[in-house]
Design an enzyme around this catalytic site. Structure first.
Site, PDB file in Angstrom:
ATOM      1  N   LEU A 194       0.814  -1.217   0.000  1.00 22.66           N
ATOM      2  CA  LEU A 194       0.000   0.000   0.000  1.00 22.66           C
ATOM      3  C   LEU A 194       0.853   1.274   0.000  1.00 22.66           C
ATOM      4  O   LEU A 194       1.906   1.334   0.638  1.00 22.66           O
ATOM      5  CB  LEU A 194      -0.921   0.002   1.231  1.00 22.66           C
ATOM      6  CG  LEU A 194      -1.886  -1.185   1.330  1.00 22.66           C
ATOM      7  CD1 LEU A 194      -2.752  -1.064   2.585  1.00 22.66           C
ATOM      8  CD2 LEU A 194      -2.774  -1.318   0.096  1.00 22.66           C
ATOM      9  N   GLY A 197      -1.513   6.346  -2.839  1.00 20.65           N
ATOM     10  CA  GLY A 197      -2.616   6.196  -3.805  1.00 20.65           C
ATOM     11  C   GLY A 197      -3.732   5.362  -3.191  1.00 20.65           C
ATOM     12  O   GLY A 197      -4.906   5.756  -3.191  1.00 20.65           O
ATOM     13  N   HIS A 198      -3.360   4.195  -2.644  1.00 26.21           N
ATOM     14  CA  HIS A 198      -4.343   3.348  -1.963  1.00 26.21           C
ATOM     15  C   HIS A 198      -4.972   4.107  -0.793  1.00 26.21           C
ATOM     16  O   HIS A 198      -6.172   4.040  -0.554  1.00 26.21           O
ATOM     17  CB  HIS A 198      -3.678   2.081  -1.414  1.00 26.21           C
ATOM     18  CG  HIS A 198      -3.042   1.207  -2.450  1.00 26.21           C
ATOM     19  ND1 HIS A 198      -1.693   1.024  -2.535  1.00 26.21           N
ATOM     20  CD2 HIS A 198      -3.584   0.447  -3.424  1.00 26.21           C
ATOM     21  CE1 HIS A 198      -1.420   0.186  -3.523  1.00 26.21           C
ATOM     22  NE2 HIS A 198      -2.542  -0.180  -4.081  1.00 26.21           N
TER      23      HIS A 198
HETATM   24  P1  AMP Z   1      -3.613  -2.229  -6.926  1.00 28.30           P
HETATM   25  O1  AMP Z   1      -3.192  -2.577  -5.548  1.00 28.30           O
HETATM   26  O2  AMP Z   1      -2.489  -1.778  -7.817  1.00 28.30           O
HETATM   27  O3  AMP Z   1      -4.485  -3.276  -7.568  1.00 28.30           O
HETATM   28  O4  AMP Z   1      -4.535  -0.945  -6.794  1.00 28.30           O
HETATM   29  C1  AMP Z   1      -5.675  -0.942  -5.973  1.00 28.30           C
HETATM   30  C2  AMP Z   1      -6.493   0.295  -6.259  1.00 28.30           C
HETATM   31  O5  AMP Z   1      -5.713   1.459  -5.991  1.00 28.30           O
HETATM   32  C3  AMP Z   1      -6.953   0.404  -7.726  1.00 28.30           C
HETATM   33  O6  AMP Z   1      -8.285   0.880  -7.767  1.00 28.30           O
HETATM   34  C4  AMP Z   1      -5.987   1.392  -8.293  1.00 28.30           C
HETATM   35  O7  AMP Z   1      -6.492   2.093  -9.415  1.00 28.30           O
HETATM   36  C5  AMP Z   1      -5.760   2.313  -7.122  1.00 28.30           C
HETATM   37  N1  AMP Z   1      -4.503   3.040  -7.269  1.00 28.30           N
HETATM   38  C6  AMP Z   1      -3.264   2.526  -7.504  1.00 28.30           C
HETATM   39  N2  AMP Z   1      -2.355   3.504  -7.631  1.00 28.30           N
HETATM   40  C7  AMP Z   1      -3.030   4.678  -7.479  1.00 28.30           C
HETATM   41  C8  AMP Z   1      -2.645   6.057  -7.516  1.00 28.30           C
HETATM   42  N3  AMP Z   1      -1.386   6.439  -7.734  1.00 28.30           N
HETATM   43  N4  AMP Z   1      -3.613   6.976  -7.320  1.00 28.30           N
HETATM   44  C9  AMP Z   1      -4.914   6.608  -7.107  1.00 28.30           C
HETATM   45  N5  AMP Z   1      -5.327   5.337  -7.068  1.00 28.30           N
HETATM   46  C10 AMP Z   1      -4.405   4.387  -7.252  1.00 28.30           C
END
Ligand code: AMP
Length: 278
Positions: free
Chosen positions: A30, A33-34
């Site tokens: 995490l 962004g998360h």
């Molecule tokens: P992941 O763990 O990469 O599957 O991401 C989980 C959620 O976090 C997904 O909805 C992604 O689009 C979102 N996410 C990942 N990176 C970012 C970021 N830099 N800004 C906003 N949301 C993000």
């Protein structure tokens, strides 16, 4: 915060919820962004559930499934501090049977861009998101919201379509991209980048900035904008630069309020994506 590792434990927790649920599905490692998704879920709901599951069906042969960063302890701390109520960390065995029916992403949104580079990635992603949405909402909360980042723009569009097509009772909440101060979009995969590669990777966000500048100067021609972006991206192994509308149809001219500019490329061995909504 309660950490649950089984579906039974998850249901026991959500059965006690008497209010709205905000759900944030992730693959862990995490970052801010998360966290921005979690904070929005916290602000607008009575209960917040985060899942961490590195879903094997969305990784292709040869991709980084085994090497994908896993930081369970740190992630749990982050969730706890952010006020998460339940952290759901299932394993593959409880999520999948040997032979399952599958979901196929539709051609228009699924097969272009990410889909051509990563065939079947979206099918696996939709499959796990459908499972997770059904699991979290199993005890019928008064309202159910799921938070997804615009960072994965095509993924977000496909999830919204799945929710519509399958009449899933959830509000999908799109969340803005969070970036480092130098402009790099935050990603769990950024940890793979060496110092030099990180500097090269900044070209992705810089190319999007260049595109915005051109649009602000009233240059709407996609061909011209793409050419200028490719110039900025000269040190990146570019996979695609695309300007599409919100339905992911290719555009010849930018439509203000209905355009997504997307870029994907490889720096070193790390595949990065970024985009901008205008
Ligand atoms: P992941 O763990 O990469 O599957 O991401 C989980 C959620 O976090 C997904 O909805 C992604 O689009 C979102 N996410 C990942 N990176 C970012 C970021 N830099 N800004 C906003 N949301 C993000």
């Amino acid at each position: 915060m309660t950490i649950v590792n089984s579906i039974e434990e998850l249901f026991a927790q959500t059965a006690q919820f008497n209010g709205s649920i905000g759900f944030v599905p992730t693959m862990g490692a995490l970052h801010e962004g998360h966290l921005s998704l979690i904070r929005q879920a916290r602000k607008n709901n009575d209960f917040v559930v985060v899942s961490i599951f590195v879903n094997p069906t969305q990784f292709l042969e040869g991709e980084d499934l085994d090497a994908y960063p896993r930081k369970e302890e740190a992630d749990a701390k982050i969730c706890e501090l952010a006020g998460v109520d339940v952290l759901f960390m299932p394993n593959t065995k409880m999520m999948y049977e040997a032979d399952e029916l599958s979901i196929t992403a539709p051609a228009i949104r699924g097969f272009i861009l990410e889909g051509t580079k990563r065939p079947s990635h979206f099918d696996g992603m939709l499959q796990v998101v459908m499972k997770l949405l059904n699991l979290i909402a199993y005890n019928k909360p008064t309202a159910f919201r799921a938070y997804f980042g615009k960072k994965d723009a095509q993924q977000l569009a496909l999830i919204m379509q799945m929710v519509k097509n399958y009449f899933i009772n959830v509000d999908v909440v799109p969340c803005d991209i969070v970036r480092d101060s130098d402009g790099l979009a935050l990603s769990s995969r950024n940890v793979y980048l060496s110092k030099e590669e990180r500097i090269k990777a900044l070209a992705l966000s810089r190319s999007l900035k260049k595109a915005t500048e051109l649009v602000m100067q009233k240059e709407f021609k996609v061909e011209v904008i793409k050419e200028a972006m490719f110039e900025v991206l000269n040190e990146v192994d570019v996979e695609y630069v695309a300007l599409v509308n919100r339905q992911f149809q290719a555009l010849d001219e930018v439509e203000i309020g209905n355009t997504i500019i997307l870029v994907a490329g490889v720096v070193g061995t790390t595949r990065l994506i970024d985009n901008l909504w205008i």
